[in-house]
Structures are given as structure tokens and as C-alpha cells.
Design a protein around this motif. Structure first.
Motif, PDB file in Angstrom:
ATOM      1  N   UNK B  72      39.191  62.578  79.243  1.00  0.00           N
ATOM      2  CA  UNK B  72      38.437  63.838  79.269  1.00  0.00           C
ATOM      3  C   UNK B  72      37.099  63.713  78.544  1.00  0.00           C
ATOM      4  N   UNK B  73      37.079  62.938  77.451  1.00  0.00           N
ATOM      5  CA  UNK B  73      35.821  62.785  76.704  1.00  0.00           C
ATOM      6  C   UNK B  73      34.728  62.193  77.595  1.00  0.00           C
ATOM      7  N   UNK B  75      34.484  62.568  80.839  1.00  0.00           N
ATOM      8  CA  UNK B  75      34.042  63.595  81.781  1.00  0.00           C
ATOM      9  C   UNK B  75      33.182  64.629  81.057  1.00  0.00           C
ATOM     10  N   UNK B  76      33.597  65.001  79.860  1.00  0.00           N
ATOM     11  CA  UNK B  76      32.814  65.974  79.090  1.00  0.00           C
ATOM     12  C   UNK B  76      31.417  65.437  78.814  1.00  0.00           C
ATOM     13  N   UNK B  77      31.353  64.130  78.478  1.00  0.00           N
ATOM     14  CA  UNK B  77      30.024  63.558  78.245  1.00  0.00           C
ATOM     15  C   UNK B  77      29.169  63.686  79.504  1.00  0.00           C
ATOM     16  N   UNK B  78      29.756  63.323  80.635  1.00  0.00           N
ATOM     17  CA  UNK B  78      28.988  63.378  81.891  1.00  0.00           C
ATOM     18  C   UNK B  78      28.576  64.811  82.223  1.00  0.00           C
ATOM     19  N   UNK B  79      29.452  65.769  81.901  1.00  0.00           N
ATOM     20  CA  UNK B  79      29.178  67.169  82.248  1.00  0.00           C
ATOM     21  C   UNK B  79      28.400  67.905  81.162  1.00  0.00           C
ATOM     22  N   UNK B  84      37.579  71.908  74.783  1.00  0.00           N
ATOM     23  CA  UNK B  84      38.877  71.232  74.909  1.00  0.00           C
ATOM     24  C   UNK B  84      39.688  71.864  76.040  1.00  0.00           C
ATOM     25  N   UNK B  85      40.712  71.157  76.453  1.00  0.00           N
ATOM     26  CA  UNK B  85      41.434  71.589  77.649  1.00  0.00           C
ATOM     27  C   UNK B  85      42.945  71.600  77.429  1.00  0.00           C
ATOM     28  N   UNK B 113      40.113  66.843  86.129  1.00  0.00           N
ATOM     29  CA  UNK B 113      39.177  66.974  85.010  1.00  0.00           C
ATOM     30  C   UNK B 113      37.744  67.087  85.508  1.00  0.00           C
ATOM     31  N   UNK B 114      37.398  66.249  86.473  1.00  0.00           N
ATOM     32  CA  UNK B 114      36.031  66.328  87.013  1.00  0.00           C
ATOM     33  C   UNK B 114      35.786  67.707  87.630  1.00  0.00           C
TER      34      UNK B 114
END
Lengths: 321, 321
Positions: B72-73, B75-79, B84-85, B113-114
Motif C-alpha cells: 500500500x505504501x 501505491x500511496x506514494x504513487x497517488x 491508511x486503509x 489498492x490502486x
């Protein structure tokens, strides 16, 4: 004209698997074994001028004598004799089932054949003789802890020799018997398939001598834990080399008994497994732990019965009855 | 802010075992798998600003979220997001037991996630993402027959890709389930022990790419017998590399089921075994033979139940309920 000998199987602690190049049926790697008391092969050889060929009986059944004749021919050459023989052999444990009946069998045969043909009792000569037909049998000529070098590609004598006597180490071997049937694939066949087809055979040849050195060092130091760890590693490396070529000697009960040995060890009792080219699991333990370990292994589904063997003597002549 | 995805496990026909050097969690050898219909993981990811950390539930039980957070980290960086999820995942087959639940799990997680973080559905991007946490999961993004290259030591993208669609080959996978319990040793742990301690690991690294090429060639030729033989060889070579390091994923029933597959084959039915880092035996057969083979495997003592799976689809988003 007749002689009888007895010998005991041996269990390799550092395994031999694969032949050295050359004509002499020598192992590709050094090995170190313990000869077991309690399991016994008795073999008599009787010369009989009326026989056109050697006749072999194992446990009362006529069997193919090809390998026996190959050994006897060598003795006949040495003795200047041509007479054929009647060979009667009995095992008090399962035959051709991974309990090293060929080791005790050819060891007893070598001693009896030499005596029947008038040659003196000489375990070293008999060991080289037996080795030329069944390499691991060379070790059963001697008692206690026994080693056999790798071949060097020549036809020179290559007998086994004693490393330490039976009483050197406080050891019992708990044998978990998983079938009474002969194994599907002989050691020779499995070895040939492994050396021809295993992607790991070259690595086995390189690694096995190191495991042999570990076993030997631990034995001389009387360190059962180091010995057992190296012995278990040797057995697993040998089987892994075969498995990678599609040769699987394990049965379900083999794997379940191995897992039980590891659970016993995890619970604090020194117990280490070794497995030969067959489905039985042999567990190395201290004498004081043997009965408890035997009881645990006997409770594993698929384990038919359990034997406890101590280090034992080499091959010997016995009085004819 | 919430998305749900589903994915299916994949069974490697040419096995991956061991990591490439470098930071990117890339496999040391190329692999080729079939994605299975019928076994399904469904995973939802819901962002929740009230959470101090990711929360993971698998089949209704709270579980450690470390590896999920690592994915997830990214994906979060990319987004450009930090929220948190809450992750809820369910498997309709045994979890962490050698049925590739981590493969389907991380594949479904990558897709969900994405989407939850607003990124477009992109199986190739999701495959690379999943691979960085669980290498074999990269293959479950795609359906049918899927390959994943070995890493080259760099951090470059390394997604899996489809080799052939599900309908390319008349294949069924008969899964003999030998336990419902999680396995004792994770794939990652077994792999690390193998690469650190197996005397055969170097030979595995050298040999596995050849087996992968054989599997790939046979697949493209639609030759089930050649495919099966290479797949069984790959599985045995992988397990042998582990066994030589003392890592044994087999149980008794594993070995007995493998022997039954070989008996089925000896009796004339094309049937080939593969075994992942767990105790189950997966048998590759033609669709017409699946029921008969399933019945024979179900009769092996220790086989709890048998599943028959066809090649199936890749991971996908599903409508939230």
C-alpha cells in the motif's frame, strides 16, 4: 569345501551414492558407517562338483545368482578352482528393502566363499572382494564405525577400514520399518539414474566429502549432536540428488517418521534421521533415549514396527552346523 | 475511497525458488504458471482517515499487516496519498497452506489498492506492484498461462505477462489437499534457508531456466506430456534443492499422492505432478481424465479432498456490494 559366515548390515552416516569412473565398482565419494548388531545375515557356501552353475537360495527361495557368481569367480580365480557352489543365505530382517541386506549379504558371502575355497580369513581382503560386487558391503566386514574411501579411477584394492570400535560412541539406531516389501528400485538403478540425470549430481560429488569429514570429526570427538546433524544432512543431500532425477525412495511413512524425529529433536532429545535407498527411517540416539524414541516412532501411522540396534561386530566365520 | 478486486491462485509449471540479488524482490529464475479458475480471493481496500495504521482481516480474523502495508505504501506514494486503509480479504480455499493464497491475495490487493487510491486499472503496473511484495503473485494478475522473468539485479519494473490464454491447452489441475492447516514454514523462509544453506542452490539456479524453456516450448506446442514431464521435473528439482538444506514441505500424504500420480501415468493416463512450497499435490491432466484421476487421488490415505480447476482468468475489479 563348505564354510558359513555371518555379517550385519551397516548404516551409512556419511552416505555413498554414485560410482567412481572406471571398472572397479568403487564409490564416487567417501562414506562412513556404523555396523549394526542384532540384524544378521548367515551365508554358507558349499562347493559341489555336480553343479553346472552357482545356485543361490535366499530365505529358502531360489534367486538369480549373477552377482554372487561375479564375487565367487574372483575367489575361484585366486584359489585356482573352478567348482560351482551352492549358496544358502538367510536374513533375520527384510531383504532388499533398504535395510542393507545386500551389505550384510555380500560381506558374509565374501568371508564364506574365501573359507570354502581354502583361503585364510582376512577381513581386508574380503572387504575389497565384497566391494567389487556391492560397494557398501565392504563396510560390513568391520565392526563399529567404518569408512570406505572414494575410488580413484584405477582398479587398485579399495577395502573399508575401522575408524572406531563399536563401544566408542554411546549410540543406538532406532529403525522405523515402513514396509516389509522389497523396494521398487534397486540402489544400483537409482544411483545410475541419479548420476545420468540429476542436475545436482555434480554438486553432490563436491559436497559429500565435506559431510563425510564432518561426520568423521564428530565421531572422533564423540559428539552425537554434531554427528547426527551431519548424518541427517548427508542423507537428505543424497535423497535430494536422487529426487531431482525423479528417483523417490521415500514413502509417506518415511516423511512422517522424519517429521516425528524432528519433533522429538525440537522437544530436546538428541535424535537425528538417516535414510538409505529405501523407505525406512533410521534414527540416531543415545542408548538412554532409545526406548522412548522407539515408542514415539512406533506410533507414527505407516510405521509397521521398530527395531533398536547397537553398534555391532564385523563379519566372521561361524561353525558349520 | 473503496475498491474490491478478485484474483485466483496460480500454480507454477516452471518453478521460481530463490530471489535475485538486489533490492527489488525479483526471482532468481524465470517461471511459468497457470492461473486457476474456481479458487478465488476477494479483497477490498477502503481508505479510512481515522486509522493510525493499515488494518488487515483475512477470513474474518485480524492479521499482521506488515506486507500489506509495504504494498500500500508504494501505491500511496504513487497517488500522493497517506491515508491508511482497512483491508478485508476472503479466500474460498485454505490460506497459507501451499495453495498460493498469497499469490491471489497480493494480486487482488494490488488491483484493489490502486483503484481505491484512484489509479487506473492496469494489470501490468499492478503485476510489478504485487511482485515487489510477493513475487509469485505477479503472475496472478493475468489469466491462462503466464511467465515472469528473472530479475537482473536492478530495481527496474518486472511485471509478469501472458504467454497463452486459458483456452490454449486442454488442461485440468487436480489438487489433492492433504491438510487444511497453514504450513509450518513460509515460502520466503524456505527460500532463504535454501539459498543460504543448500549445496544444490547454485545448480538449481543453473538448471531451472532450462526447465522453464522446456515448459514454455511444450506449452506453445500444446504438448501436455512434454509440459507435464518438464513441470514434474521442475517441482522435484525445486523441492530437492530445499530438502538438501533440511527444508521439507512434503508430508506423508504428499509422497503417497505423488506415487499414485506416477502409477496413474504408468497405467497409460497422462498425469504429471507438481508441488509448491506446501504439502498438496497438483496433478496436470487432460480435461477428459480429470474426474477419474480425481477419484484415484481422493482414495489415497491422507488426501482430505480433491479440487479440479481449469485455467482461469486474471485479476479484476468487482462491483462493491
Amino acid at each position: 569345501m563348505k564354510a558359513t559366515a555371518q555379517a550385519h548390515p551397516n548404516i551409512a552416516l556419511a552416505k555413498y551414492w554414485g560410482k567412481a569412473p572406471g571398472p572397479a565398482n568403487a564409490p564416487a565419494v567417501p562414506s562412513l558407517s556404523v555396523t549394526l548388531a542384532g540384524l544378521t545375515t548367515v551365508t554358507s557356501v558349499e562347493l559341489d562338483r555336480s553343479l553346472p552353475a552357482d545356485r543361490l537360495t535366499i530365505n529358502g527361495r531360489d534367486e538369480d545368482a549373477t552377482r554372487v557368481t561375479s564375487l565367487l569367480d574372483r575367489v575361484r580365480r585366486e584359489a585356482g578352482e573352478t567348482t560351482r557352489a551352492r549358496i544358502v543365505t538367510t536374513n533375520d530382517f527384510p531383504t532388499s528393502a533398504g535395510l542393507a541386506s545386500s551389505a550384510s549379504g555380500f560381506a558374509a558371502l565374501a568371508v564364506a566363499a574365501r573359507a570354502a575355497l581354502g583361503l585364510p580369513f582376512d577381513p581386508t581382503r574380503a572387504s575389497d572382494l565384497a566391494r567389487r560386487t556391492s560397494a557398501s558391503s565392504a563396510r560390513s566386514l568391520f565392526g563399529g564405525f567404518v569408512e570406505l574411501d572414494a575410488g580413484d579411477g584405477t582398479d587398485r584394492d579399495l577395502p573399508a577400514r575401522e575408524v572406531a570400535p563399536a563401544e566408542h560412541l554411546d549410540l543406538r539406531v532406532v529403525v522405523a520399518v515402513t514396509t516389509e516389501a522389497p523396494k521398487d528400485e534397486s540402489s544400483t538403478s537409482g544411483m545410475n539414474t541419479t548420476s545420468a540425470h540429476s542436475p545436482y549430481y555434480a554438486a553432490w560429488l563436491e559436497h559429500a566429502p565435506r559431510l563425510y569429514e564432518e561426520v568423521r570429526r564428530a565421531l572422533l570427538a564423540r559428539d552425537l549432536d554434531a554427528l547426527g546433524a551431519a548424518a541427517e544432512a548427508s542423507a537428505l543431500a543424497m535423497h535430494a540428488s536422487a529426487i531431482a532425477a525423479g528417483v523417490v525412495y521415500f514413502r509417506g511413512a518415511t516423511v512422517d517418521a522424519l517429521a516425528e524425529v524432528r519433533r522429538i529433536r525440537a522437544s530436546g532429545t538428541s535424535a537425528y534421521a538417516t535414510i538409505d535407498a529405501g523407505p525406512h527411517v533410521k534414527t540416531l540416539v543415545r542408548a538412554a533415549d532409545a526406548q522412548a524414541v522407539a515408542a514415539r516412532l512406533a506410533a507414527v501411522p505407516g510405521v509397521l514396527r521398530v527395531l533398536v540396534a547397537a553398534p555391532g561386530p564385523g563379519a566372521s566365520l561361524v561353525a558349520d552346523r
